[in-house]
Design an enzyme around this catalytic site. Structure first.
Site, PDB file in Angstrom:
ATOM      1  N   ARG A   1       0.820  -1.220   0.000  1.00 48.13           N
ATOM      2  CA  ARG A   1       0.000   0.000   0.000  1.00 48.13           C
ATOM      3  C   ARG A   1       0.852   1.267   0.000  1.00 48.13           C
ATOM      4  O   ARG A   1       0.396   2.340  -0.400  1.00 48.13           O
ATOM      5  CB  ARG A   1      -0.968  -0.037   1.182  1.00 48.13           C
ATOM      6  CG  ARG A   1      -2.084  -1.037   0.975  1.00 48.13           C
ATOM      7  CD  ARG A   1      -2.715  -1.508   2.246  1.00 48.13           C
ATOM      8  NE  ARG A   1      -2.106  -2.739   2.730  1.00 48.13           N
ATOM      9  CZ  ARG A   1      -2.210  -3.174   3.972  1.00 48.13           C
ATOM     10  NH1 ARG A   1      -2.890  -2.488   4.865  1.00 48.13           N
ATOM     11  NH2 ARG A   1      -1.629  -4.304   4.327  1.00 48.13           N
TER      12      ARG A   1
ATOM     13  N   GLU B   1       4.620 -10.785  13.112  1.00 44.90           N
ATOM     14  CA  GLU B   1       3.962 -11.246  14.334  1.00 44.90           C
ATOM     15  C   GLU B   1       4.308 -12.721  14.589  1.00 44.90           C
ATOM     16  O   GLU B   1       4.619 -13.114  15.703  1.00 44.90           O
ATOM     17  CB  GLU B   1       2.454 -11.069  14.173  1.00 44.90           C
ATOM     18  CG  GLU B   1       1.774 -10.661  15.451  1.00 44.90           C
ATOM     19  CD  GLU B   1       0.317 -10.302  15.205  1.00 44.90           C
ATOM     20  OE1 GLU B   1      -0.028  -9.912  14.081  1.00 44.90           O
ATOM     21  OE2 GLU B   1      -0.458 -10.437  16.172  1.00 44.90           O
TER      22      GLU B   1
HETATM   23  O1  PRP Z   1       4.736  -2.073  11.435  1.00 47.50           O
HETATM   24  P1  PRP Z   1       4.596  -3.516  11.018  1.00 47.50           P
HETATM   25  O2  PRP Z   1       4.247  -4.407  12.175  1.00 47.50           O
HETATM   26  O3  PRP Z   1       5.774  -4.008  10.248  1.00 47.50           O
HETATM   27  O4  PRP Z   1       3.302  -3.614  10.089  1.00 47.50           O
HETATM   28  C1  PRP Z   1       3.017  -2.655   9.103  1.00 47.50           C
HETATM   29  C2  PRP Z   1       3.052  -3.254   7.716  1.00 47.50           C
HETATM   30  O5  PRP Z   1       2.028  -4.261   7.623  1.00 47.50           O
HETATM   31  C3  PRP Z   1       1.223  -3.986   6.473  1.00 47.50           C
HETATM   32  O6  PRP Z   1       1.743  -4.577   5.329  1.00 47.50           O
HETATM   33  P2  PRP Z   1       1.725  -6.151   5.083  1.00 47.50           P
HETATM   34  O7  PRP Z   1       2.937  -6.770   5.729  1.00 47.50           O
HETATM   35  O8  PRP Z   1       0.381  -6.666   5.494  1.00 47.50           O
HETATM   36  O9  PRP Z   1       1.977  -6.288   3.537  1.00 47.50           O
HETATM   37  P3  PRP Z   1       1.118  -5.872   2.245  1.00 47.50           P
HETATM   38  O10 PRP Z   1       0.988  -4.351   2.267  1.00 47.50           O
HETATM   39  O11 PRP Z   1       1.983  -6.343   1.114  1.00 47.50           O
HETATM   40  O12 PRP Z   1      -0.207  -6.546   2.330  1.00 47.50           O
HETATM   41  C4  PRP Z   1       1.292  -2.486   6.340  1.00 47.50           C
HETATM   42  O13 PRP Z   1       0.933  -2.046   5.041  1.00 47.50           O
HETATM   43  C5  PRP Z   1       2.727  -2.190   6.679  1.00 47.50           C
HETATM   44  O14 PRP Z   1       3.578  -2.330   5.542  1.00 47.50           O
HETATM   45  N1  ADE Z   2      -4.410  -3.805  12.126  1.00 46.07           N
HETATM   46  C1  ADE Z   2      -3.857  -3.722  10.921  1.00 46.07           C
HETATM   47  N2  ADE Z   2      -4.601  -3.287   9.872  1.00 46.07           N
HETATM   48  C2  ADE Z   2      -4.054  -3.217   8.634  1.00 46.07           C
HETATM   49  N3  ADE Z   2      -2.793  -3.548   8.346  1.00 46.07           N
HETATM   50  C3  ADE Z   2      -2.024  -3.978   9.355  1.00 46.07           C
HETATM   51  N4  ADE Z   2      -0.721  -4.350   9.402  1.00 46.07           N
HETATM   52  C4  ADE Z   2      -0.423  -4.702  10.663  1.00 46.07           C
HETATM   53  N5  ADE Z   2      -1.485  -4.548  11.476  1.00 46.07           N
HETATM   54  C5  ADE Z   2      -2.505  -4.091  10.683  1.00 46.07           C
END
Ligand code: PRP
Ligand code: ADE
Length: 176
Positions: free
Chosen positions: A59, A96
């Site tokens: 995103r 996580e």
């Molecule tokens: O601060 P953190 O605990 O690292 O989490 C935040 C990250 O998690 C989500 O991405 P995700 O890993 O779900 O990947 P995606 O955007 O490719 O779905 C979000 O868009 C951040 O990049």
């Molecule tokens: N609660 C949450 N919603 C969307 N993206 C996430 N990435 C990690 N935690 C999230």
């Protein structure tokens, strides 16, 4: 008037039970919401020297692309392992449950370039920390980090600030 957080949808128990997923697709899909988010994310950087915007998959690409366009600077993606075609450097980070790896092209940032890091959401800060390490390994200088959402209970802001980073977020939500 609607605020940025009013455009964000919450999906309960996605992708796991107990997670309140903050879904920005509803914000992105709304012309007023999307423009408001980009304008507010840009606000702190008026008159600030920035050479490149780095977006974190996935995103962060949508936001980073729009912000780079507005700043008239280049955009650089940090991607999950195995997606970038050129020569890359890699950084492991904790999820996580388990671990993951992100990568950047090794010629995407030149030493001394001033970089703005962009993503949609800051949770534990693990993803942003890994991205920052990649940029710094290439000699980039992080000017600031910009997010739409902060989840303060997960500690990401504290982690990044302890690394000396400036952190801007448009809104915060309680819980995971
Ligand atoms: O601060 P953190 O605990 O690292 O989490 C935040 C990250 O998690 C989500 O991405 P995700 O890993 O779900 O990947 P995606 O955007 O490719 O779905 C979000 O868009 C951040 O990049
Ligand atoms: N609660 C949450 N919603 C969307 N993206 C996430 N990435 C990690 N935690 C999230």
């Amino acid at each position: 008037m609607k605020r940025v957080e009013d455009y964000i949808r919450t999906i309960v128990d996605f992708p796991h039970e107990g997670i309140m997923f903050r879904d920005v697709t509803t914000l992105f899909a709304d012309p007023r919401g999307f423009r408001m988010a980009i304008d507010q994310m840009l606000h702190p950087y008026a008159g600030i020297d920035i050479d490149k915007v780095v977006g974190l998959e996935a995103r962060g690409f949508i936001l980073g692309g729009a912000i780079a366009h507005q700043l008239s600077v280049g955009f650089v993606p940090i991607r999950k392992k195995g997606k970038l075609p050129g020569t890359t450097i890699s950084q492991e980070y904790k999820l996580e449950y388990g671990e993951a790896i992100v990568e950047i092209h090794d010629d995407a940032i030149q030493p001394g370039e001033k970089v703005l890091v962009v993503d949609d959401l800051l949770a534990t800060g693990g993803t942003a920390e890994a991205g920052i390490k990649l940029i710094e390994r290439l000699g980039g200088e992080i000017v600031s980090t910009a997010f739409i959402i902060d989840l303060p209970e997960l500690g990401g802001r504290k982690k990044l600030e302890a690394m000396g980073m400036e952190v801007h977020a448009l809104c915060a939500f309680d819980g995971h």
